[in-house]
Design a protein around this motif. Structure first.
Motif, short mmCIF file in Angstrom:
data_model
loop_
_atom_site.label_atom_id
_atom_site.label_comp_id
_atom_site.label_asym_id
_atom_site.label_seq_id
_atom_site.Cartn_x
_atom_site.Cartn_y
_atom_site.Cartn_z
N ALA A 86 42.76 36.88 43.69
CA ALA A 86 43.08 38.25 44.55
C ALA A 86 44.14 38.90 44.13
CB ALA A 86 42.85 37.82 46.11
N GLN A 87 45.20 38.59 43.77
CA GLN A 87 46.33 39.35 43.64
C GLN A 87 46.01 40.27 42.34
OE1 GLN A 87 50.20 37.38 43.51
NE2 GLN A 87 51.30 39.28 43.74
N THR A 88 45.59 39.67 41.38
CA THR A 88 45.72 40.41 40.10
C THR A 88 44.23 41.27 40.11
OG1 THR A 88 44.24 38.43 39.12
CG2 THR A 88 46.57 38.53 38.54
N GLU A 89 43.27 40.99 40.91
CA GLU A 89 42.18 41.79 40.95
C GLU A 89 42.25 42.93 41.95
OE1 GLU A 89 38.52 39.44 41.85
OE2 GLU A 89 37.18 41.20 41.36
N ALA A 90 43.28 42.82 42.94
CA ALA A 90 43.32 43.75 43.86
C ALA A 90 43.75 45.02 43.08
CB ALA A 90 44.29 43.39 45.01
N GLY A 91 43.00 46.08 43.46
CA GLY A 91 43.57 47.54 42.93
C GLY A 91 43.18 47.85 41.30
N ARG A 92 42.37 47.13 40.83
CA ARG A 92 41.68 47.22 39.35
C ARG A 92 40.54 48.08 39.43
NH1 ARG A 92 45.77 46.05 36.24
NH2 ARG A 92 46.75 44.11 37.01
N GLY A 148 30.61 34.66 41.69
CA GLY A 148 31.14 35.38 42.79
C GLY A 148 30.04 35.98 43.83
N PRO A 192 44.16 47.57 47.88
CA PRO A 192 43.05 47.79 48.88
C PRO A 192 42.97 46.69 49.89
CG PRO A 192 42.45 46.95 46.53
CD PRO A 192 44.08 47.14 46.51
N TRP A 225 48.96 55.85 40.89
CA TRP A 225 48.65 54.58 40.86
C TRP A 225 49.13 53.39 39.98
CZ3 TRP A 225 48.07 51.03 44.33
CH2 TRP A 225 47.39 49.86 44.36
N THR A 242 40.15 51.38 45.12
CA THR A 242 40.82 51.48 43.70
C THR A 242 40.16 53.00 43.03
OG1 THR A 242 40.71 49.02 43.68
CG2 THR A 242 40.98 50.40 41.43
#
Lengths: 298, 446
Positions: A235-241, A258, B198, B244, B416
């Protein structure tokens, strides 16, 4: 040939054939069936005809993922081939130290992909990573390789060159098999080093280059592990991608595990199979003009 | 050796190999009547080991097999689909709705009733996460909340009293964030305010008066004007400090769990964060000068989102009664108190502070913070623990949804896209609404 002798090869082949049937052909047929169903692994599969295949053409993420994958392949394969060829040529001239350099060049190939991804996530960090620090010594301001949508794929291509050693050692083997008398004859005729490479080396190793192009292309079209670990592993690496590192197989995996859409993911897998088959067929066709096999009569 | 002899020898070898391979297809130890297997649960500290010890003491005839390792969705679903599930699964509560809707986990109402478990002892927000279609599918475990952590040094240097920093006045917060940020030539030295996008979008939306998922879990409100306003405001908080790409890369470089964390290195001024981080700061950098305060909505009322894991019994569990015994024992008040004491004592032996044990069981927490926890002179814990306790009772959680992971992905990717400048908030949330609706339609067969 006796009956026993005729049967013997099949008996020796049978372990592989059984394994192939059970672990490759069987699952492939099942996935082909699943691609025509709606199946979430937990409730029985429901036949939906060609719905999944039709959705492939309307799902914008499929186009994005395919575009990302082709972009990566188009950059990665030529760079890998050229760099490997340069390194192999240098290795060939390394003389007695060649063994050491061969080992050093091949060592990175042994790095587990997950460790490699974790390492490059640090190295490529645009704000704190070592790669931009080095660029800074020469007056360049490096990009945000891991977070800027425009630079994520080039960053991954850069990382992929870490394993160039595997292709380089194949080229080294091919280069050592080029008859030296061909170079001597070319030299006597006044051929420059470039012309000797272009008209002697390249034709003589074209079969090997062809093989590596095909293998690297197929591998690139299935790129998954490093990008998944770097950008989608938790979740940490995926968030904001955004989707700039969403390669086709990653999207396929997300749909399968998923969103629990095994049917759709199976259709995606078969579509990729067809894309790879098509590209390989084009490469095979091109090879008829470009690849030279020693002793071949045209 | 003749060909015929080769053939005979090979046949024998193949037969031996095949028979040897078949040896593994018999009854496995997990099939034994007294076996109990778990998935997704580890034994990293006394909170886990002491509770497992309680279970083993109470049920000595059970052969408990804790398959350590983080929850792996692929592994779990493959196990259920193949008819070889574990007896228990330990997973994020936010995932349970999707599994419940597909029948991957079993309701545990009868289990809780047969053991006389009073469901009212669990925090309402936690129960909301594990209840789908009127049935309970999981026993809630730990409980974290979200609050503000303020870097006093950075805030004071900007001429602001940390006690006045809050998330109530969005305009004032935006001004403060810009003043606190330190970014020159695309290189960050300090983030002023990190809205934690997010991930924390549901919290910001709640602070703006709207929940992203409808109460029945079967709909979303992603294109609601209040959500659009929330996304615009929070993404602008980031954009006003830098791109960002630079913002995220800088954050990715933080050493969150070390003594040189972002607060200690003055790389971050203010951020909403999960409450577990108080413990991390108190342990790794006890001298760092921070203020811990509730996250507030636009009226100034504290608002926080509850998170955590739950135990559930997968479909096809071979030992559902024993699994029921286990999940009831693991979440019982006396078990939690035993674990809290063990954790406190183990940390004391290492000279480290005990930051309390925060569970979804209100009765257990009451007992723990009455009899086990005591202030230890650690400035971070002494101010943080009472705030966490006060927040837990009024926390909210999004309801269980049959398409939970898809919904989360839809709004996170929308945020995002706005952060990267690819879309406006209206466009991004409009797309997210369509994606979420499609995911719900698929699962619900609408």
């Amino acid at each position: 040939m006796s009956r026993t002798e005729r049967r013997a090869p099949w008996l020796f082949l049978s372990p592989w054939l059984l394994g192939f049937a059970a672990f490759t052909a069987g699952p492939m047929l099942v996935s082909l069936w699943l691609s025509f169903t709606r199946y979430d692994m937990l409730t029985p599969a429901e036949f939906v005809g060609t719905d999944n295949y039709r959705e492939l053409f309307t799902d914008p993420k499929v186009a994005t993922a395919l575009g990302n994958t082709l972009f990566f392949t188009v950059l990665h394969v030529p760079l890998q081939i050229v760099l490997a060829l340069v390194l192999a040529s240098l290795l060939r001239r390394a003389g007695r130290a060649g063994g050491v350099f061969r080992t050093l060049l091949y060592l990175p190939v042994m790095t587990p992909p997950v460790a490699l991804a974790a390492l490059f996530l640090l190295l490529l960090n645009g704000q704190t990573g070592a790669i931009n620090d080095v660029l800074g010594w020469f007056g360049f301001t490096g990009p945000n390789w891991t977070t800027d949508p425009a630079w994520i794929k080039p960053g991954l291509v850069l990382m992929s060159l870490w394993t160039v050693g595997s292709t380089a050692v194949i080229y080294l083997a091919a280069l050592t098999r080029v008859p030296p008398e061909l170079y001597e004859a070319a030299e006597l005729d006044g051929a420059s080093p470039w012309r000797r490479f272009r008209h002697v080396t390249l034709p003589m190793i074209s079969g090997t280059v062809y093989f590596t192009v095909i293998v690297n292309t197929i591998a690139s079209l299935q790129v998954f592990t490093e990008a998944y670990v770097m950008f989608y592993g938790n979740a940490q690496t995926e968030a904001g991608r955004d989707d700039s590192a969403l390669f086709y197989v990653i999207y396929l995996f997300q749909q399968a595990f998923g969103s629990l859409r095994m049917g759709y993911a199976s259709a995606m897998a078969w579509a990729l199979f067809l894309v790879i088959a098509l590209i390989t067929a084009l490469q095979v066709r091109a090879s008829r003009r470009l690849v030279h096999y020693e002793g071949e009569v045209r | 050796m003749t060909v015929g002899r080769w053939v005979r020898v090979s046949a024998v070898v193949a037969a031996v190999l095949v028979s040897g391979g078949c040896g593994g297809l018999g009854a496995s130890p997990e099939d034994a009547p007294n076996a109990l297997t778990t998935m997704g649960f580890g034994l990293p500290d006394e909170h886990a080991t002491a509770r497992v010890a309680v279970f083993r003491d109470r049920f000595p005839d059970t052969d408990l097999r804790v398959n350590e390792g983080a929850f792996d969705e692929q592994q779990f679903l493959s196990a259920v689909a193949s008819g070889e599930p574990p007896d228990l699964v330990y997973a994020d509560r936010a995932k349970l709705g999707a599994y419940a809707a597909r029948g991957a986990v079993e309701p545990i109402d009868d289990c809780l009733r047969s053991h006389g478990v009073d469901q009212a002892q669990f925090r309402p927000a936690a129960m909301r996460q594990v209840t789908y279609g009127g049935k309970v599918y999981g026993a809630p475990e730990f409980a974290t909340v979200r609050l503000l952590i303020i870097n006093n040094t950075a805030v004071r240097a900007a001429g602001v009293d940390p006690a006045t920093v809050s998330s109530t006045d969005w305009s004032a917060l935006a001004d403060l964030s810009t003043r606190l940020a330190d970014n020159a030539d695309g290189r960050f030295r300090r983030i002023g305010f990190d809205p934690k996008l997010p991930d924390f979008l549901p919290l910001w939306a709640k602070a703006n008066g709207v929940e992203l998922i409808t109460p029945d879990g079967r709909g979303v409100r992603l294109d609601d004007p209040a959500v659009v306003e929330t996304l615009r405001y929070t993404t602008d908080l980031v954009k006003s400090q830098g791109t960002w790409a630079a913002f995220k890369a800088f954050k990715d470089g933080f050493n969150d769990f070390g003594a040189d964390n972002a607060y200690a290195k003055d790389q971050l001024a203010v951020m909403p964060m999960d409450s577990f981080y108080i413990n991390t700061l108190a342990t790794n950098s006890p001298d760092v000068d921070v203020t811990i305060t509730p996250f507030t909505d636009r009226r100034g009322e504290p608002v926080t989102e509850l998170g955590g894991q739950a135990w559930a019994i997968p479909k096809g569990s071979r030992h559902p009664e024993r699994a029921c015994d286990f999940l009831v024992t693991m979440t019982a008040t006396d078990t939690w108190v035993t674990a809290a004491k063990a954790r406190r004592d183990a940390l004391a032996a290492k000279g480290r502070p005990y930051g309390g044990t925060f569970t979804a069981n209100r009765v257990a927490d009451e007992e723990i913070f009455t009899t086990v926890y005591a202030a230890q002179g650690n400035r971070i814990l002494d101010q943080g623990v009472p705030i966490v306790r006060a927040l837990q009772d009024d926390s909210f959680a999004l309801p269980a949804s049959p398409a939970g992971p898809d919904l989360i992905r839809a709004w996170q990717q929308a945020a995002t896209r706005v952060l990267t400048g690819a879309q406006t908030p209206e466009e991004a949330l409009g797309q997210a609404q369509r994606e979420a609706d499609a995911a719900l339609d698929r699962v619900l067969g609408r």
